[in-house]
Scaffold this motif. Structure first.
Motif, mmCIF file in Angstrom:
data_model
loop_
_atom_site.group_PDB
_atom_site.id
_atom_site.type_symbol
_atom_site.label_atom_id
_atom_site.label_comp_id
_atom_site.label_asym_id
_atom_site.label_seq_id
_atom_site.Cartn_x
_atom_site.Cartn_y
_atom_site.Cartn_z
ATOM 1 N N VAL A 129 0.848 -1.196 0.000
ATOM 2 C CA VAL A 129 0.000 0.000 0.000
ATOM 3 C C VAL A 129 0.883 1.245 0.000
ATOM 4 O O VAL A 129 1.772 1.392 0.844
ATOM 5 N N ALA A 130 0.637 2.135 -0.935
ATOM 6 C CA ALA A 130 1.389 3.386 -1.012
ATOM 7 C C ALA A 130 0.958 4.327 0.111
ATOM 8 O O ALA A 130 -0.173 4.223 0.615
ATOM 9 N N PRO A 131 1.824 5.255 0.521
ATOM 10 C CA PRO A 131 1.402 6.261 1.506
ATOM 11 C C PRO A 131 0.147 6.985 1.030
ATOM 12 O O PRO A 131 0.046 7.396 -0.128
ATOM 13 N N GLY A 132 -0.820 7.095 1.928
ATOM 14 C CA GLY A 132 -2.103 7.684 1.576
ATOM 15 C C GLY A 132 -3.089 6.696 0.990
ATOM 16 O O GLY A 132 -4.234 7.057 0.716
ATOM 17 N N GLY A 133 -2.652 5.438 0.809
ATOM 18 C CA GLY A 133 -3.490 4.424 0.185
ATOM 19 C C GLY A 133 -4.241 3.573 1.190
ATOM 20 O O GLY A 133 -4.116 3.742 2.413
ATOM 21 N N TYR A 134 -5.005 2.626 0.665
ATOM 22 C CA TYR A 134 -5.933 1.842 1.474
ATOM 23 C C TYR A 134 -5.751 0.344 1.249
ATOM 24 O O TYR A 134 -5.454 -0.096 0.136
ATOM 25 N N LEU A 135 -5.973 -0.402 2.310
ATOM 26 C CA LEU A 135 -6.046 -1.858 2.267
ATOM 27 C C LEU A 135 -7.447 -2.250 2.696
ATOM 28 O O LEU A 135 -7.879 -1.917 3.803
ATOM 29 N N VAL A 136 -8.176 -2.936 1.814
ATOM 30 C CA VAL A 136 -9.539 -3.375 2.112
ATOM 31 C C VAL A 136 -9.547 -4.898 2.178
ATOM 32 O O VAL A 136 -9.237 -5.576 1.196
ATOM 33 N N ILE A 137 -9.888 -5.427 3.347
ATOM 34 C CA ILE A 137 -9.899 -6.872 3.573
ATOM 35 C C ILE A 137 -11.323 -7.305 3.891
ATOM 36 O O ILE A 137 -11.915 -6.874 4.886
ATOM 37 N N GLY A 138 -11.875 -8.144 3.036
ATOM 38 C CA GLY A 138 -13.185 -8.725 3.292
ATOM 39 C C GLY A 138 -13.038 -10.225 3.490
ATOM 40 O O GLY A 138 -12.330 -10.886 2.726
ATOM 41 N N GLY A 139 -13.669 -10.758 4.498
ATOM 42 C CA GLY A 139 -13.537 -12.189 4.765
ATOM 43 C C GLY A 139 -14.778 -12.748 5.433
ATOM 44 O O GLY A 139 -15.521 -12.018 6.099
ATOM 45 N N HIS A 140 -15.004 -14.023 5.256
ATOM 46 C CA HIS A 140 -16.138 -14.661 5.925
ATOM 47 C C HIS A 140 -15.895 -14.723 7.434
ATOM 48 O O HIS A 140 -14.761 -14.904 7.893
ATOM 49 N N GLY A 141 -16.984 -14.587 8.188
ATOM 50 C CA GLY A 141 -16.904 -14.734 9.626
ATOM 51 C C GLY A 141 -17.372 -16.100 10.090
ATOM 52 O O GLY A 141 -17.026 -16.540 11.187
ATOM 53 N N ASN A 157 -11.744 -9.724 12.794
ATOM 54 C CA ASN A 157 -10.981 -8.525 12.451
ATOM 55 C C ASN A 157 -9.866 -8.277 13.452
ATOM 56 O O ASN A 157 -8.763 -7.849 13.076
ATOM 57 N N LYS A 158 -10.124 -8.530 14.709
ATOM 58 C CA LYS A 158 -9.078 -8.344 15.719
ATOM 59 C C LYS A 158 -7.905 -9.277 15.466
ATOM 60 O O LYS A 158 -6.739 -8.865 15.586
ATOM 61 N N GLU A 159 -8.202 -10.526 15.107
ATOM 62 C CA GLU A 159 -7.117 -11.464 14.826
ATOM 63 C C GLU A 159 -6.307 -11.022 13.615
ATOM 64 O O GLU A 159 -5.078 -11.127 13.603
ATOM 65 N N VAL A 160 -6.990 -10.507 12.596
ATOM 66 C CA VAL A 160 -6.283 -10.010 11.417
ATOM 67 C C VAL A 160 -5.376 -8.845 11.797
ATOM 68 O O VAL A 160 -4.195 -8.797 11.410
ATOM 69 N N LEU A 161 -5.899 -7.909 12.559
ATOM 70 C CA LEU A 161 -5.098 -6.756 12.975
ATOM 71 C C LEU A 161 -3.917 -7.179 13.841
ATOM 72 O O LEU A 161 -2.808 -6.634 13.703
ATOM 73 N N ASP A 162 -4.141 -8.138 14.720
ATOM 74 C CA ASP A 162 -3.051 -8.615 15.571
ATOM 75 C C ASP A 162 -1.926 -9.220 14.738
ATOM 76 O O ASP A 162 -0.738 -9.022 15.040
ATOM 77 N N HIS A 163 -2.280 -9.969 13.682
ATOM 78 C CA HIS A 163 -1.258 -10.585 12.832
ATOM 79 C C HIS A 163 -0.566 -9.550 11.939
ATOM 80 O O HIS A 163 0.622 -9.695 11.632
ATOM 81 N N ASN A 169 1.631 4.506 11.631
ATOM 82 C CA ASN A 169 1.354 5.237 10.399
ATOM 83 C C ASN A 169 0.130 4.682 9.676
ATOM 84 O O ASN A 169 -0.105 4.976 8.507
ATOM 85 N N TRP A 170 -0.664 3.888 10.382
ATOM 86 C CA TRP A 170 -1.896 3.330 9.842
ATOM 87 C C TRP A 170 -3.089 3.771 10.679
ATOM 88 O O TRP A 170 -2.975 3.953 11.895
ATOM 89 N N SER A 171 -4.222 3.910 10.009
ATOM 90 C CA SER A 171 -5.470 4.242 10.696
ATOM 91 C C SER A 171 -6.555 3.252 10.266
ATOM 92 O O SER A 171 -6.645 2.886 9.093
ATOM 93 N N VAL A 172 -7.358 2.809 11.233
ATOM 94 C CA VAL A 172 -8.474 1.924 10.933
ATOM 95 C C VAL A 172 -9.673 2.779 10.521
ATOM 96 O O VAL A 172 -10.198 3.546 11.321
ATOM 97 N N ILE A 173 -10.098 2.638 9.269
ATOM 98 C CA ILE A 173 -11.221 3.406 8.742
ATOM 99 C C ILE A 173 -12.537 2.662 8.984
ATOM 100 O O ILE A 173 -13.542 3.251 9.377
ATOM 101 N N LYS A 200 -6.055 2.601 6.330
ATOM 102 C CA LYS A 200 -5.381 3.635 5.545
ATOM 103 C C LYS A 200 -3.949 3.805 6.031
ATOM 104 O O LYS A 200 -3.701 3.961 7.224
ATOM 105 N N ARG A 201 -3.014 3.769 5.079
ATOM 106 C CA ARG A 201 -1.619 4.075 5.396
ATOM 107 C C ARG A 201 -1.438 5.577 5.327
ATOM 108 O O ARG A 201 -1.587 6.184 4.268
ATOM 109 N N LEU A 202 -1.132 6.196 6.446
ATOM 110 C CA LEU A 202 -1.086 7.640 6.529
ATOM 111 C C LEU A 202 0.171 8.219 5.883
ATOM 112 O O LEU A 202 0.136 9.279 5.270
ATOM 113 N N PHE A 203 1.286 7.557 6.039
ATOM 114 C CA PHE A 203 2.554 8.043 5.461
ATOM 115 C C PHE A 203 3.520 6.894 5.325
ATOM 116 O O PHE A 203 3.254 5.785 5.769
#
Length: 203
Positions: A129-141, A157-163, A169-173, A200-203
């Motif tokens: 992800v470039a600075p200012g860009g986004y990572l969108v993760i969709g997954g079955h629960g 989602n918590k497990e994904v974030l933990d890994h 420099n990231w923000s959860v949108i 979102k990758r802030l920088f």
């Protein structure tokens, strides 16, 4: 043991078309508010998301382990009058080069997945992800009762974030669980939960 490529080539070769061709609603929900730029669609399958993004002005690279799926994605794009690029990768072994304004990982689940493989792929996706860009993760629960994978573990989602172990420099949108009705092959009515993360990758 069947490799991921063998499994998915067989999976797609058994039918002329597997998926609807429409984009994943979770991606649409998140990406329709973004300014188009470069996009990487990992596990792009037959190209529904990639074609939708391209039609909205994104420069899209679609990646999948199955060449059959990639060939269909290119045809889908041609039929829709848009251009996409594709690359074949077993993402557990290789990953496309470059940085992207949007990296999309939709339903990156596999019955031939090795332990920890998905986590490593998503970590590599975050690095693309470039600075200012986004990572969108969709997954079955969860999986419906009639699925052969109903006892499969689907990460929260918590497990994904933990890994991912992202730095400051990231923000959860978006951190959401979406419940939707589904109907089984014999008319069974249930609900299914899908997990959605937009980072979102802030920088």
């Amino acid at each position: 043991m069947t490799t991921a490529q063998e499994f998915w080539e067989t999976f797609y070769s058994e039918r002329d078309q597997v998926w609807s061709g429409r984009p994943n609603p979770l991606l649409v929900r998140e990406a329709e508010r973004l300014t188009p730029g470069s996009a990487l669609d990992i596990g792009c399958a037959e190209g529904g998301d990639a074609v939708w993004l391209a039609a909205r002005g994104w420069r899209v690279l679609g990646v999948d382990v199955s060449q059959v799926a990639l060939d269909r994605a290119l045809k889908h794009a041609s039929d829709a009058g848009v251009e996409i690029s594709v690359e074949q990768h077993d993402l557990a072994a290789t990953f496309p080069e470059g940085l992207y304004h949007l990296v999309s990982a939709q339903f990156l689940h596999s019955p031939v997945e090795l332990e920890g493989e998905r986590n490593r792929i998503l970590k590599r996706a975050s690095e693309a992800v470039a600075p200012g860009g986004y990572l969108v993760i969709g997954g079955h629960g969860n999986a419906p009762s009639w699925s052969p994978h109903h006892d499969m573990h689907f990460p929260t989602n918590k497990e994904v974030l933990d890994h991912l172990r992202l730095m400051d420099n990231w923000s959860v949108i978006t951190d959401d669980v979406v419940t939707r009705p589904i109907v089984g092959p014999e008319g069974q009515e249930e609900t299914r939960q899908d997990n959605l993360l937009t980072l979102k990758r802030l920088f």
